[in-house]
Design a protein around this motif. Structure first.
Motif, PDB file in Angstrom:
ATOM      1  N   ALA A 163     -20.226 -22.557  42.863  1.00 24.29           N
ATOM      2  CA  ALA A 163     -21.314 -22.832  43.820  1.00 24.29           C
ATOM      3  C   ALA A 163     -22.349 -21.706  43.796  1.00 24.29           C
ATOM      4  O   ALA A 163     -23.562 -21.961  43.807  1.00 24.29           O
ATOM      5  N   ALA A 164     -21.885 -20.469  43.757  1.00 27.58           N
ATOM      6  CA  ALA A 164     -22.813 -19.333  43.717  1.00 27.58           C
ATOM      7  C   ALA A 164     -23.615 -19.340  42.425  1.00 27.58           C
ATOM      8  O   ALA A 164     -24.825 -19.067  42.432  1.00 27.58           O
ATOM      9  N   ALA A 165     -22.960 -19.666  41.311  1.00 28.68           N
ATOM     10  CA  ALA A 165     -23.661 -19.681  40.017  1.00 28.68           C
ATOM     11  C   ALA A 165     -24.772 -20.721  40.008  1.00 28.68           C
ATOM     12  O   ALA A 165     -25.863 -20.453  39.483  1.00 28.68           O
ATOM     13  N   VAL A 166     -24.537 -21.888  40.595  1.00 28.22           N
ATOM     14  CA  VAL A 166     -25.594 -22.901  40.675  1.00 28.22           C
ATOM     15  C   VAL A 166     -26.787 -22.344  41.439  1.00 28.22           C
ATOM     16  O   VAL A 166     -27.931 -22.438  40.981  1.00 28.22           O
ATOM     17  N   ARG A 167     -26.525 -21.756  42.591  1.00 31.22           N
ATOM     18  CA  ARG A 167     -27.625 -21.208  43.408  1.00 31.22           C
ATOM     19  C   ARG A 167     -28.381 -20.121  42.641  1.00 31.22           C
ATOM     20  O   ARG A 167     -29.610 -20.126  42.590  1.00 31.22           O
ATOM     21  N   VAL A 168     -27.650 -19.208  42.043  1.00 34.04           N
ATOM     22  CA  VAL A 168     -28.291 -18.071  41.366  1.00 34.04           C
ATOM     23  C   VAL A 168     -29.020 -18.524  40.105  1.00 34.04           C
ATOM     24  O   VAL A 168     -30.169 -18.138  39.877  1.00 34.04           O
ATOM     25  N   PHE A 169     -28.389 -19.356  39.292  1.00 37.82           N
ATOM     26  CA  PHE A 169     -29.052 -19.831  38.069  1.00 37.82           C
ATOM     27  C   PHE A 169     -30.300 -20.636  38.395  1.00 37.82           C
ATOM     28  O   PHE A 169     -31.320 -20.526  37.716  1.00 37.82           O
ATOM     29  N   THR A 170     -30.234 -21.471  39.449  1.00 41.64           N
ATOM     30  CA  THR A 170     -31.382 -22.288  39.816  1.00 41.64           C
ATOM     31  C   THR A 170     -32.527 -21.421  40.331  1.00 41.64           C
ATOM     32  O   THR A 170     -33.680 -21.641  39.990  1.00 41.64           O
ATOM     33  N   ALA A 171     -32.191 -20.408  41.125  1.00 38.99           N
ATOM     34  CA  ALA A 171     -33.234 -19.569  41.725  1.00 38.99           C
ATOM     35  C   ALA A 171     -33.731 -18.474  40.792  1.00 38.99           C
ATOM     36  O   ALA A 171     -34.915 -18.146  40.793  1.00 38.99           O
ATOM     37  N   GLN A 172     -32.836 -17.898  39.993  1.00 38.91           N
ATOM     38  CA  GLN A 172     -33.203 -16.695  39.256  1.00 38.91           C
ATOM     39  C   GLN A 172     -33.095 -16.837  37.746  1.00 38.91           C
ATOM     40  O   GLN A 172     -33.459 -15.920  37.015  1.00 38.91           O
ATOM     41  N   GLY A 173     -32.568 -17.936  37.269  1.00 42.54           N
ATOM     42  CA  GLY A 173     -32.448 -18.137  35.833  1.00 42.54           C
ATOM     43  C   GLY A 173     -31.177 -17.539  35.267  1.00 42.54           C
ATOM     44  O   GLY A 173     -30.401 -16.890  35.954  1.00 42.54           O
ATOM     45  N   LEU A 174     -30.995 -17.746  33.973  1.00 42.41           N
ATOM     46  CA  LEU A 174     -29.761 -17.336  33.306  1.00 42.41           C
ATOM     47  C   LEU A 174     -29.683 -15.851  33.002  1.00 42.41           C
ATOM     48  O   LEU A 174     -28.623 -15.357  32.630  1.00 42.41           O
ATOM     49  N   ASP A 175     -30.782 -15.124  33.144  1.00 44.29           N
ATOM     50  CA  ASP A 175     -30.750 -13.701  32.849  1.00 44.29           C
ATOM     51  C   ASP A 175     -30.078 -12.897  33.946  1.00 44.29           C
ATOM     52  O   ASP A 175     -29.906 -11.687  33.820  1.00 44.29           O
ATOM     53  N   THR A 176     -29.687 -13.569  35.004  1.00 42.30           N
ATOM     54  CA  THR A 176     -29.026 -12.908  36.121  1.00 42.30           C
ATOM     55  C   THR A 176     -27.729 -12.251  35.649  1.00 42.30           C
ATOM     56  O   THR A 176     -26.984 -12.826  34.862  1.00 42.30           O
ATOM     57  N   GLN A 177     -27.473 -11.071  36.135  1.00 42.20           N
ATOM     58  CA  GLN A 177     -26.226 -10.380  35.804  1.00 42.20           C
ATOM     59  C   GLN A 177     -25.038 -11.130  36.410  1.00 42.20           C
ATOM     60  O   GLN A 177     -25.116 -11.649  37.521  1.00 42.20           O
ATOM     61  N   MET A 178     -23.947 -11.167  35.675  1.00 45.70           N
ATOM     62  CA  MET A 178     -22.737 -11.838  36.161  1.00 45.70           C
ATOM     63  C   MET A 178     -22.255 -11.202  37.466  1.00 45.70           C
ATOM     64  O   MET A 178     -21.730 -11.891  38.333  1.00 45.70           O
ATOM     65  N   GLU A 179     -22.453  -9.906  37.617  1.00 47.38           N
ATOM     66  CA  GLU A 179     -22.027  -9.229  38.844  1.00 47.38           C
ATOM     67  C   GLU A 179     -22.786  -9.761  40.059  1.00 47.38           C
ATOM     68  O   GLU A 179     -22.255  -9.796  41.166  1.00 47.38           O
ATOM     69  N   ARG A 180     -24.030 -10.174  39.860  1.00 48.92           N
ATOM     70  CA  ARG A 180     -24.819 -10.770  40.956  1.00 48.92           C
ATOM     71  C   ARG A 180     -24.173 -12.073  41.421  1.00 48.92           C
ATOM     72  O   ARG A 180     -24.121 -12.367  42.613  1.00 48.92           O
ATOM     73  N   ILE A 181     -23.659 -12.840  40.483  1.00 52.53           N
ATOM     74  CA  ILE A 181     -22.990 -14.101  40.832  1.00 52.53           C
ATOM     75  C   ILE A 181     -21.694 -13.808  41.575  1.00 52.53           C
ATOM     76  O   ILE A 181     -21.385 -14.456  42.578  1.00 52.53           O
ATOM     77  N   ALA A 182     -20.947 -12.801  41.117  1.00 52.77           N
ATOM     78  CA  ALA A 182     -19.703 -12.433  41.802  1.00 52.77           C
ATOM     79  C   ALA A 182     -19.998 -12.020  43.238  1.00 52.77           C
ATOM     80  O   ALA A 182     -19.310 -12.455  44.174  1.00 52.77           O
ATOM     81  N   LYS A 183     -21.035 -11.206  43.422  1.00 51.00           N
ATOM     82  CA  LYS A 183     -21.397 -10.759  44.766  1.00 51.00           C
ATOM     83  C   LYS A 183     -21.797 -11.950  45.631  1.00 51.00           C
ATOM     84  O   LYS A 183     -21.382 -12.060  46.785  1.00 51.00           O
ATOM     85  N   GLU A 184     -22.614 -12.850  45.098  1.00 47.38           N
ATOM     86  CA  GLU A 184     -23.050 -14.044  45.831  1.00 47.38           C
ATOM     87  C   GLU A 184     -21.850 -14.909  46.229  1.00 47.38           C
ATOM     88  O   GLU A 184     -21.840 -15.513  47.290  1.00 47.38           O
ATOM     89  N   ALA A 185     -20.826 -14.941  45.363  1.00 46.22           N
ATOM     90  CA  ALA A 185     -19.632 -15.748  45.635  1.00 46.22           C
ATOM     91  C   ALA A 185     -18.668 -15.042  46.581  1.00 46.22           C
ATOM     92  O   ALA A 185     -17.745 -15.672  47.102  1.00 46.22           O
ATOM     93  N   GLY A 186     -18.853 -13.749  46.774  1.00 46.32           N
ATOM     94  CA  GLY A 186     -17.947 -12.997  47.630  1.00 46.32           C
ATOM     95  C   GLY A 186     -16.615 -12.684  46.950  1.00 46.32           C
ATOM     96  O   GLY A 186     -15.586 -12.584  47.607  1.00 46.32           O
ATOM     97  N   VAL A 187     -16.667 -12.535  45.629  1.00 44.71           N
ATOM     98  CA  VAL A 187     -15.461 -12.185  44.869  1.00 44.71           C
ATOM     99  C   VAL A 187     -15.766 -10.956  44.019  1.00 44.71           C
ATOM    100  O   VAL A 187     -16.922 -10.614  43.794  1.00 44.71           O
ATOM    101  N   GLY A 188     -14.718 -10.326  43.515  1.00 48.88           N
ATOM    102  CA  GLY A 188     -14.901  -9.184  42.631  1.00 48.88           C
ATOM    103  C   GLY A 188     -15.247  -9.621  41.225  1.00 48.88           C
ATOM    104  O   GLY A 188     -14.998 -10.765  40.823  1.00 48.88           O
ATOM    105  N   SER A 189     -15.794  -8.691  40.466  1.00 48.76           N
ATOM    106  CA  SER A 189     -16.146  -8.989  39.075  1.00 48.76           C
ATOM    107  C   SER A 189     -14.922  -9.394  38.262  1.00 48.76           C
ATOM    108  O   SER A 189     -15.008 -10.261  37.393  1.00 48.76           O
ATOM    109  N   ALA A 190     -13.781  -8.769  38.551  1.00 48.41           N
ATOM    110  CA  ALA A 190     -12.558  -9.105  37.816  1.00 48.41           C
ATOM    111  C   ALA A 190     -12.175 -10.565  38.045  1.00 48.41           C
ATOM    112  O   ALA A 190     -11.754 -11.255  37.107  1.00 48.41           O
ATOM    113  N   THR A 191     -12.344 -11.034  39.273  1.00 50.53           N
ATOM    114  CA  THR A 191     -12.040 -12.441  39.576  1.00 50.53           C
ATOM    115  C   THR A 191     -12.981 -13.356  38.813  1.00 50.53           C
ATOM    116  O   THR A 191     -12.564 -14.364  38.245  1.00 50.53           O
TER     117      THR A 191
END
Length: 196
Positions: free
Chosen positions: A28-56
């Protein structure tokens, strides 16, 4: 079946409930971030948006391509799974109209990832899989209900409606053209409607 209910990559058993929830939050977070900011978004930004750690995030999706493909398949499943739910809650024509709006949401999310989806396909992957069949089946379910209610013409099939939806989405499916796309959808649906 939605992506979250499927087996994890390489796993032999279903995900635990907490792991499934984390996976769904990431998608769900990836959809929001990719739609708003494009694919160049750092994966860590998606983890933060999802409320999970990068390892998860990386445990579920070891590469950006794996995440993009999972997001696409999940959005497709949500779109197609919505048809029976909309019919259970609305008269058939209203359900069809509501589903066409969901189709625009799906296309908007897909366009946010289109370059990555093309790259996955070019490298031998098949992110689209059975998407055309699934979409036509969902449209067919909605159209059958509308036909049974006597509210639409029966000389038009799901492939025709899918082509019209794709055409509308291609010409005016971007977020900045959403109102125009909705007007065009209404115009197409009005052309199907049988008037008493």
């Amino acid at each position: 079946m939605s992506e979250g209910a499927q087996l994890s990559e390489g796993a032999q058993r279903p995900l635990r409930a907490d792991a499934r929830r984390n996976r769904e939050k990431i998608l769900a977070a990836a959809v929001r971030v990719f739609t708003a900011q494009g694919l160049d978004t750092q994966m860590e930004r998606i983890a933060k948006e999802a409320g999970v750690g990068s390892a998860t995030l990386y445990r579920n999706f070891p590469t950006r391509e794996a995440l993009v493909e999972a997001v696409y398949r999940n959005e497709l499943a949500h779109l197609c799974d919505a048809a029976p739910a909309l019919l259970a809650q609305n008269p058939p024509m209203e359900a069809l109209r509501a589903w066409t709006r969901l189709f625009l949401d799906y296309v908007t999310a897909k366009y946010g990832m289109i370059d990555a989806l093309r790259a996955i396909a070019a490298s031998g992957g098949n992110p689209y899989g059975r998407s055309r069949e699934m979409i036509r089946a969902a449209i067919g379910t909605l159209m059958d209900a509308c036909a049974a209610a006597g509210s639409i013409r029966t000389d038009i099939g799901p492939a025709d409606i899918a082509a019209a939806l794709e055409g509308i989405a291609l010409t005016s499916g971007g977020a900045e053209h959403r109102r125009q796309a909705e007007r065009l959808l209404d115009l197409a649906l009005d052309g199907l409607t049988i008037r008493p």
